[in-house]
Scaffold this active site. Structure first.
Site, PDB file in Angstrom:
ATOM      1  CE  LYS A 181      -2.197   9.607 -30.876  1.00  0.00           C
ATOM      2  NZ  LYS A 181      -3.186   8.714 -31.181  1.00  0.00           N
TER       3      LYS A 181
ATOM      4  CD  GLU B   4      -3.210   3.885 -32.785  1.00  0.00           C
ATOM      5  OE1 GLU B   4      -2.447   4.497 -33.414  1.00  0.00           O
ATOM      6  OE2 GLU B   4      -3.817   4.423 -32.187  1.00  0.00           O
TER       7      GLU B   4
ATOM      8  NE  ARG C  54      -9.611   6.236 -29.303  1.00  0.00           N
ATOM      9  CZ  ARG C  54      -9.483   6.906 -30.278  1.00  0.00           C
ATOM     10  NH1 ARG C  54     -10.391   7.384 -31.163  1.00  0.00           N
ATOM     11  NH2 ARG C  54      -8.257   7.243 -30.340  1.00  0.00           N
TER      12      ARG C  54
ATOM     13  CB  THR D  41      -7.116   4.528 -26.991  1.00  0.00           C
ATOM     14  OG1 THR D  41      -7.297   4.854 -28.350  1.00  0.00           O
ATOM     15  CG2 THR D  41      -7.693   5.415 -26.210  1.00  0.00           C
TER      16      THR D  41
HETATM   17  C1  3PG Z   1      -6.152   8.984 -32.803  1.00  0.00           C
HETATM   18  O1  3PG Z   1      -6.566   8.333 -31.810  1.00  0.00           O
HETATM   19  O2  3PG Z   1      -5.134   9.010 -33.219  1.00  0.00           O
HETATM   20  C2  3PG Z   1      -7.157  10.042 -33.273  1.00  0.00           C
HETATM   21  O3  3PG Z   1      -8.441   9.762 -32.736  1.00  0.00           O
HETATM   22  C3  3PG Z   1      -7.247   9.672 -34.665  1.00  0.00           C
HETATM   23  O4  3PG Z   1      -7.767  11.129 -35.318  1.00  0.00           O
HETATM   24  P1  3PG Z   1      -8.786  10.913 -36.573  1.00  0.00           P
HETATM   25  O5  3PG Z   1     -10.119  10.523 -36.327  1.00  0.00           O
HETATM   26  O6  3PG Z   1      -8.854  12.571 -36.731  1.00  0.00           O
HETATM   27  O7  3PG Z   1      -7.879  10.575 -37.850  1.00  0.00           O
END
Ligand code: 3PG
Length: 206
Positions: A131, A44, A48, A71
């Site tokens: 999710k 994924e 960002r 995102t």
């Molecule tokens: C996401 O976008 O799924 C999270 O930012 C991932 O979270 P983590 O950085 O705590 O793994």
């Protein structure tokens, strides 16, 4: 209910989906190669960073890599991600706009949910794969178990606070198809480090 076959394939290919924030395009291919070499093939790429769309394009060229976009905040992002080659879409929350865009582009969507109301809105839209985000801040595994007991057919990919250390506890829950996390590349982008972390993640027991 929409057909879940494609999403289930995305969610069950590997126990862990790396959540990737790619700072520079030159890192995209080496990171994808290292993750795939380590055994994680579903990737994924979060939208960002400036180079995210190009990173999706580059990573998609790596043999064995199944690359999606994360995102994704609106329909325009989704269209650009699909155009760049994203095979699946992850969003931090669920909006009718993103759901409609996913349907229009015929791409599997894994939207974020945080509570029962979010899940019910998703079910209304024909969705049943989500999710769970942000997983730890939302009450962690006890919260997920409570939601799973109510929504029997729903499957989750918890992300947000999942780590190499706690991933197997989450994966032991039957409603959890996979987990997502950024730890595979956090702080380190060297191929050997990423490959070793991916290898350990790919072998986390359920
Ligand atoms: C996401 O976008 O799924 C999270 O930012 C991932 O979270 P983590 O950085 O705590 O793994």
């Amino acid at each position: 209910m929409l057909d879940t076959t494609m999403l289930d394939a995305v969610m069950t290919r590997c126990p862990v989906i790396p959540v990737l924030v790619i700072p520079e395009l030159s890192l995209a291919r080496p990171i994808a190669q290292a993750l795939v070499a380590g055994g994680l093939t579903t990737l994924e790429v979060t939208l960002r960073t400036e180079c995210a769309f190009e990173a999706i394009r580059e990573m998609s060229k790596v043999e064995g890599a199944h690359v999606g976009a994360g995102t994704v905040l609106n329909g325009d992002d989704l269209a650009r991600a699909v155009d760049a080659g994203a095979q699946f879409i992850v969003s931090p929350g669920l909006t009718p706009e993103v759901a409609a865009a996913a349907q229009r582009h015929d791409v599997p969507l894994l939207p974020g949910v945080a509570n029962a109301g979010d899940i019910m809105r998703g079910l209304d839209l024909g969705l049943s794969r989500f999710k769970f985000f942000p997983a730890m801040a939302n009450g962690g595994l006890p919260a997920l178990k409570a939601l799973a007991s109510v929504f029997g057919r729903v499957k989750f990919c918890p992300t947000g606070g999942i780590s190499e250390e706690n991933a197997s506890e989450w994966l032991a829950e039957p409603a959890v198809s996979c987990v997502g996390g950024s730890w595979l590349t956090s702080g380190r982008f060297e191929a050997a480090t990423v490959e070793a972390r991916a290898h350990r993640a790919a072998h986390i027991s359920r």
